[in-house]
Design a protein around this motif. Structure first.
Motif, PDB file in Angstrom:
ATOM      1  N   LYS A  41      -4.923  -4.375  -6.554  1.00 19.39           N
ATOM      2  CA  LYS A  41      -4.758  -5.714  -7.119  1.00 19.39           C
ATOM      3  C   LYS A  41      -3.707  -6.502  -6.349  1.00 19.39           C
ATOM      4  O   LYS A  41      -3.843  -7.705  -6.129  1.00 19.39           O
ATOM      5  CB  LYS A  41      -4.363  -5.615  -8.596  1.00 19.39           C
ATOM      6  N   ASP A  42      -2.660  -5.809  -5.936  1.00 18.25           N
ATOM      7  CA  ASP A  42      -1.575  -6.484  -5.216  1.00 18.25           C
ATOM      8  C   ASP A  42      -2.046  -7.011  -3.870  1.00 18.25           C
ATOM      9  O   ASP A  42      -1.765  -8.160  -3.501  1.00 18.25           O
ATOM     10  CB  ASP A  42      -0.394  -5.522  -5.029  1.00 18.25           C
ATOM     11  N   LEU A  43      -2.775  -6.201  -3.119  1.00 15.00           N
ATOM     12  CA  LEU A  43      -3.256  -6.650  -1.809  1.00 15.00           C
ATOM     13  C   LEU A  43      -4.231  -7.815  -1.957  1.00 15.00           C
ATOM     14  O   LEU A  43      -4.172  -8.792  -1.195  1.00 15.00           O
ATOM     15  CB  LEU A  43      -3.926  -5.494  -1.066  1.00 15.00           C
ATOM     16  N   LYS A  44      -5.125  -7.726  -2.929  1.00 15.61           N
ATOM     17  CA  LYS A  44      -6.079  -8.818  -3.135  1.00 15.61           C
ATOM     18  C   LYS A  44      -5.357 -10.094  -3.568  1.00 15.61           C
ATOM     19  O   LYS A  44      -5.712 -11.191  -3.136  1.00 15.61           O
ATOM     20  CB  LYS A  44      -7.117  -8.407  -4.187  1.00 15.61           C
ATOM     21  N   ASN A  45      -4.356  -9.938  -4.412  1.00 13.17           N
ATOM     22  CA  ASN A  45      -3.584 -11.095  -4.857  1.00 13.17           C
ATOM     23  C   ASN A  45      -2.823 -11.723  -3.696  1.00 13.17           C
ATOM     24  O   ASN A  45      -2.793 -12.955  -3.548  1.00 13.17           O
ATOM     25  CB  ASN A  45      -2.607 -10.671  -5.954  1.00 13.17           C
ATOM     26  N   ALA A  46      -2.221 -10.873  -2.856  1.00 11.52           N
ATOM     27  CA  ALA A  46      -1.473 -11.376  -1.688  1.00 11.52           C
ATOM     28  C   ALA A  46      -2.396 -12.120  -0.730  1.00 11.52           C
ATOM     29  O   ALA A  46      -2.043 -13.182  -0.201  1.00 11.52           O
ATOM     30  CB  ALA A  46      -0.790 -10.208  -0.976  1.00 11.52           C
ATOM     31  N   PHE A  47      -3.583 -11.564  -0.488  1.00  5.66           N
ATOM     32  CA  PHE A  47      -4.545 -12.213   0.401  1.00  5.66           C
ATOM     33  C   PHE A  47      -4.964 -13.577  -0.151  1.00  5.66           C
ATOM     34  O   PHE A  47      -5.003 -14.573   0.572  1.00  5.66           O
ATOM     35  CB  PHE A  47      -5.781 -11.329   0.590  1.00  5.66           C
ATOM     36  N   GLY A  48      -5.261 -13.633  -1.455  1.00  7.21           N
ATOM     37  CA  GLY A  48      -5.661 -14.901  -2.053  1.00  7.21           C
ATOM     38  C   GLY A  48      -4.565 -15.943  -1.989  1.00  7.21           C
ATOM     39  O   GLY A  48      -4.816 -17.124  -1.708  1.00  7.21           O
ATOM     40  N   LEU A  49      -3.342 -15.521  -2.226  1.00 11.57           N
ATOM     41  CA  LEU A  49      -2.191 -16.424  -2.186  1.00 11.57           C
ATOM     42  C   LEU A  49      -2.008 -17.003  -0.788  1.00 11.57           C
ATOM     43  O   LEU A  49      -1.844 -18.217  -0.608  1.00 11.57           O
ATOM     44  CB  LEU A  49      -0.938 -15.649  -2.619  1.00 11.57           C
ATOM     45  N   MET A  50      -2.061 -16.134   0.217  1.00 11.49           N
ATOM     46  CA  MET A  50      -1.896 -16.590   1.594  1.00 11.49           C
ATOM     47  C   MET A  50      -3.043 -17.505   2.011  1.00 11.49           C
ATOM     48  O   MET A  50      -2.821 -18.550   2.660  1.00 11.49           O
ATOM     49  CB  MET A  50      -1.803 -15.383   2.533  1.00 11.49           C
ATOM     50  N   GLN A  78      -0.056  -1.213   1.435  1.00  8.19           N
ATOM     51  CA  GLN A  78       1.030  -0.747   0.587  1.00  8.19           C
ATOM     52  C   GLN A  78       1.727   0.441   1.251  1.00  8.19           C
ATOM     53  O   GLN A  78       1.112   1.213   1.973  1.00  8.19           O
ATOM     54  CB  GLN A  78       0.502  -0.342  -0.792  1.00  8.19           C
ATOM     55  N   ASN A  79       3.033   0.543   0.979  1.00  2.20           N
ATOM     56  CA  ASN A  79       3.848   1.607   1.552  1.00  2.20           C
ATOM     57  C   ASN A  79       4.680   2.215   0.425  1.00  2.20           C
ATOM     58  O   ASN A  79       5.591   1.585  -0.112  1.00  2.20           O
ATOM     59  CB  ASN A  79       4.758   1.036   2.644  1.00  2.20           C
ATOM     60  N   ARG A  80       4.332   3.433   0.049  1.00  2.00           N
ATOM     61  CA  ARG A  80       4.994   4.084  -1.077  1.00  2.00           C
ATOM     62  C   ARG A  80       6.459   4.403  -0.824  1.00  2.00           C
ATOM     63  O   ARG A  80       7.201   4.725  -1.745  1.00  2.00           O
ATOM     64  CB  ARG A  80       4.231   5.358  -1.460  1.00  2.00           C
ATOM     65  N   LYS A  81       6.880   4.339   0.423  1.00  2.00           N
ATOM     66  CA  LYS A  81       8.283   4.604   0.738  1.00  2.00           C
ATOM     67  C   LYS A  81       9.175   3.412   0.409  1.00  2.00           C
ATOM     68  O   LYS A  81      10.401   3.550   0.337  1.00  2.00           O
ATOM     69  CB  LYS A  81       8.421   4.968   2.210  1.00  2.00           C
ATOM     70  N   LEU A  82       8.567   2.248   0.227  1.00  2.00           N
ATOM     71  CA  LEU A  82       9.335   1.052  -0.085  1.00  2.00           C
ATOM     72  C   LEU A  82       9.594   0.955  -1.586  1.00  2.00           C
ATOM     73  O   LEU A  82       8.905   1.580  -2.396  1.00  2.00           O
ATOM     74  CB  LEU A  82       8.574  -0.194   0.377  1.00  2.00           C
ATOM     75  N   HIS A  83      10.589   0.161  -1.962  1.00  2.00           N
ATOM     76  CA  HIS A  83      10.803  -0.167  -3.373  1.00  2.00           C
ATOM     77  C   HIS A  83       9.496  -0.749  -3.918  1.00  2.00           C
ATOM     78  O   HIS A  83       8.788  -1.472  -3.216  1.00  2.00           O
ATOM     79  CB  HIS A  83      11.936  -1.195  -3.490  1.00  2.00           C
ATOM     80  N   PRO A  84       9.122  -0.458  -5.191  1.00  2.00           N
ATOM     81  CA  PRO A  84       7.854  -0.958  -5.721  1.00  2.00           C
ATOM     82  C   PRO A  84       7.624  -2.454  -5.535  1.00  2.00           C
ATOM     83  O   PRO A  84       6.488  -2.904  -5.386  1.00  2.00           O
ATOM     84  CB  PRO A  84       7.928  -0.590  -7.209  1.00  2.00           C
ATOM     85  N   GLY A 101       5.635  -2.594  -1.526  1.00  2.00           N
ATOM     86  CA  GLY A 101       5.711  -1.464  -2.442  1.00  2.00           C
ATOM     87  C   GLY A 101       4.505  -1.425  -3.355  1.00  2.00           C
ATOM     88  O   GLY A 101       3.641  -2.311  -3.331  1.00  2.00           O
ATOM     89  N   THR A 102       4.448  -0.416  -4.195  1.00  2.00           N
ATOM     90  CA  THR A 102       3.229  -0.141  -4.953  1.00  2.00           C
ATOM     91  C   THR A 102       3.021  -1.055  -6.157  1.00  2.00           C
ATOM     92  O   THR A 102       1.979  -0.997  -6.794  1.00  2.00           O
ATOM     93  CB  THR A 102       3.254   1.313  -5.447  1.00  2.00           C
ATOM     94  N   ARG A 103       4.009  -1.906  -6.469  1.00  2.00           N
ATOM     95  CA  ARG A 103       3.821  -2.784  -7.624  1.00  2.00           C
ATOM     96  C   ARG A 103       3.359  -4.161  -7.155  1.00  2.00           C
ATOM     97  O   ARG A 103       2.187  -4.482  -7.232  1.00  2.00           O
ATOM     98  CB  ARG A 103       5.120  -2.872  -8.435  1.00  2.00           C
TER      99      ARG A 103
END
Length: 734
Positions: A41-50, A78-84, A101-103
């Motif tokens: 959901k986060d990646l799709k949301n980021a793509f739509g926003l951009m 997404q990169n699980r090593k980053l802060h959510p 991050g994952t959130r």
């Protein structure tokens, strides 16, 4: 026009780099974008926003592809090593990699890029951006993450999810399970199921068991809570934090076992932390959250919260005119904050930056926002909930949301620069006058040594912060701001919305001083003449609220329509033709002296109470009353009435029954009617009228027999506690 963007680089362990090379997005051309996880959901949301914003900026088109190739230029992953919620942006000449991050890290990374391009959000559905011929990003690396893992403001803008994302805010629903955020004892151990057969599961208060709270030391209570949590966790397995916390009242258990723990720990928080620790031990993969609130605010002396326990510390008792850390009045809270910080590294801070009862009224506390948040984070706070004035029409709602959200992410930001930037964007050419108004409020707050309390009425400041002369100066700033922005409809609208707070304070002060220079009536030759300037202010207030669909004016969800209706009712004084005006009233049980000093003459002073129970209303708590009005002379007037107030959140309900009877001699009374309020009053009109009519009866005395509900109904968070009823203006007319 070509835009060159130079980032501020945050060095990673491997170092950041920069060069004169650029990543360029051409107008009217397609750029391929690869989403590594198309289900995210986060990646799709980021793509739509951009996609949406780059199309607005220079008509660039982003195309999502399934498989990356040599022509793919933007990568979202997404990169699980980053802060959510953290992110890392790597920019090369022909490739941009956005990792989050994952959130919501990827979404926030895109917001960061768009902000650098000049895109701004000043409120829901209010965006600002330029138009560029070509966008060029300097090559380099950016890494950022929030200072607080959780950042929540109680937003009332559900229709604009993008605004929340832009402010980088979490929601309660994202973090906490449905129904298990705070005040959960009543859910975990329902009084309806257990209280009758097992009163020992509930708090012993003043020698009597009450369903208000559970007994945290009872072993059966622990078993019930554990079983209920296990059942609920199976329904919402993705949720990490679960609240086991006190109900919203002061009734903590004082049974022998709890009392001994309280003495040993030096705080009523002791039994709660012991309970929560036992629960947390059973769910090591979850975080169990509890409150340090009102009676449980003081940290326990011996027991320490387990690592998977979250403590929600609340600032509800504090004044808001000075920073907590340096205000001597806040010394107790400062110590509690520091004491909790010594024993717990998982603190959720619930802060209050709003006047709950009068959310539209001026509440000049911007200057304390940054020092308070810095103080919190210094003492192991890693999650913040700001209960703020975030509804459209509330005093500087968009500005406060903006500043709080920025501070929760980065407590060290340049606060004044951020504030001035927002003011300029929101208020256009009038921004400098709005800035001067804010400065004048803060200056006068300090000079008058005024204090800010989150339930105060504006009339508290009528001789200081809101004195007549100071109010004239404040209004002059708005006059100049409106004049400067008159050619910009959006800026003018924002200025008029901001002015609502000043108009509201003026009208409320006038209501408290009805027949004075600042009141709704001017006395001339013994007659009360309407103050037409104030009536014009009321008309403007009504118009702006209507045009902007302002939903409420306070925490009790009073609508502007109901507020204005009740205010017009108040200023329509009942003097002419009202035989009850100025007449004496006696009561079988006196009203509470906290309101109008319990003076019964308020019932016949010609002024009808409006929406605020603190002004012109008289209150009775948990009992009934009989009121007897003496008209001095006999009359045959046909119409008799009295009014009551409803404010459920403040424990105020309409009476269950009002009866009226009349008498010529004050001894023998004849009933003329009874009016009942049916149902449990979960949602009522704020003001109810009780009209009675009599035909051809001669009388001098009027008796009202008023029966309250006695207790609060089951829907109320404090069900079973005594209820209030409030009464005002008695009228007797032909």
């Amino acid at each position: 026009m070509r835009l060159f963007v130079l980032f501020l680089f945050f060095c990673s362990l491997n170092g950041a780099f920069a060069s004169e090379r650029e990543f360029i997005i051409q107008p009217n051309k397609t750029t391929e974008v690869y989403l590594k996880d198309t289900l995210s959901k986060d990646l799709k949301n980021a793509f739509g926003l951009m996609s949406r914003h780059l199309a607005e900026l220079n008509k660039a088109e982003l195309k999502q592809i399934i498989n990356p190739g040599p022509t793919t230029r933007i990568y979202l992953k997404q990169n699980r090593k980053l802060h959510p919620d953290g992110f890392k942006i790597t920019i090369r000449e022909n490739k941009m990699t956005i990792e989050g991050g994952t959130r919501k890290g990827t979404t926030y990374a895109v917001v960061h890029l768009l902000e650098i391009l000049g895109c701004k959000k000043t409120g829901p559905n209010m965006g600002h951006h330029g138009i560029w011929e070509e966008i060029a990003f300097s090559c380099g690396v950016i890494e950022d993450k929030p200072a607080n893992d959780v950042r929540i403001i109680n937003l009332y803008y559900p229709e604009d999810a993008e605004y929340r994302d832009w402010m980088r805010l979490n929601t309660i629903e994202e973090i906490y399970p449905d129904g298990y955020f705070v005040h959960t004892f009543h859910r975990l151990v329902p009084r309806e199921i257990y209280f009758q057969d097992h009163p020992e599961y509930f708090a012993l208060v003043n020698g009597k068991r009450t369903a208000d709270q559970v007994c945290p030391s009872n072993p059966e209570v622990k078993k019930i809570i554990s079983g209920k949590l296990r059942e609920e966790m199976s329904k919402q397995p993705d949720k990490q934090k679960w609240s086991v916390s006190q109900n919203d009242n002061f009734s903590y258990c004082q049974c022998d076992k709890c009392k001994n723990i309280i003495v040993e720990e030096g705080s009523p928080a002791g039994p709660i932390i012991h309970l929560v620790n036992d629960i947390a031990k059973q769910f090591p993969d979850k975080i169990i959250s509890t409150l340090a609130y009102q009676y449980s605010r003081k940290a326990p002396a011996k027991v320490k919260p387990r690592k998977n326990v979250e403590v929600m510390l609340c600032t509800i008792e504090l004044h808001r005119h000075a920073p907590i850390e340096t205000n001597p009045e806040c010394a107790d809270f400062k110590k509690d904050m520091e004491d909790w910080g010594k024993i717990c590294s998982n603190i959720f801070l619930w802060d209050y930056t709003i006047n709950f009862n009068h959310s539209i009224s001026p509440f000049p506390n911007l200057h304390i926002l940054q020092p308070n948040i810095q103080f919190f984070t210094k003492n192991h706070v890693n999650a913040l909930f700001e209960q703020s004035n975030s509804t459209i029409g509330y005093e500087f709602s968009e500005l406060k949301v903006h500043l709080l959200s920025k501070l929760m992410w980065n407590p060290k930001l340049d606060f004044e620069q951020e504030k001035q930037s927002f003011l300029h964007t929101c208020y256009g050419e009038g921004y400098q006058y709005i800035s001067q108004y804010i400065d004048a409020l803060e200056k006068n707050l300090k000079e008058t040594e005024s204090k800010l309390w989150i339930y105060e009425h504006p009339v508290v400041h009528q001789n200081g912060l809101f004195s007549e002369e100071r109010m004239k100066v404040y209004n002059s700033f708005f006059d100049m701001a409106e004049q400067a922005a008159k050619t910009n409809p959006l800026s003018l609208k924002n200025i008029q919305l901001a002015r609502l707070s000043l108009q509201y304070a003026e009208m409320e002060i006038a209501a408290n001083n009805m027949f004075s220079k600042r009141g709704w009536y001017l006395i001339s030759d013994g007659k009360a003449l309407p103050n037409y300037n104030l009536r014009k202010t009321l008309d403007q207030f009504e118009q702006i609220c209507h045009q902007n669909q302002v939903p409420t004016i306070n925490e009790s969800e009073m609508s502007p329509e109901n507020y204005i209706r009740s205010l017009r009712r108040m200023i329509d004084v009942n003097i002419e033709g009202n035989l009850a005006f100025g007449k004496k009233v006696n009561s079988s049980s006196p009203p509470d002296k906290k309101y109008q000093s319990g003076d019964l003459s308020y019932l016949t002073n010609g002024v009808s109470g409006a929406s605020d129970y603190n002004i012109h209303w008289l209150g009775w708590f948990g009992n009934d009353t009989e009121l007897i009005l003496d008209l001095d002379t006999l009359t045959q007037a046909k119409n008799i009435s009295i009014h009551s107030l409803w404010n459920g959140k403040s424990w105020i309900l309409h009476p269950s029954e009002v009866s009226c009877s009349i008498s010529a001699d004050g001894k023998t009374y004849s009933p003329i009617g009874t009016i009942r309020v049916e149902g449990e009053q979960q949602k009522e009109d704020p003001i109810r009228n009780y009209p009675f009519q009599t035909e051809n009866n001669v009388y001098r005395y009027v008796k009202f027999t008023v029966k309250g509900t006695g207790k609060l109904f089951n829907w109320h968070p404090s069900a079973g506690e005594p209820s209030w009823f409030f009464l005002d203006e008695i009228t007797v007319k032909d």
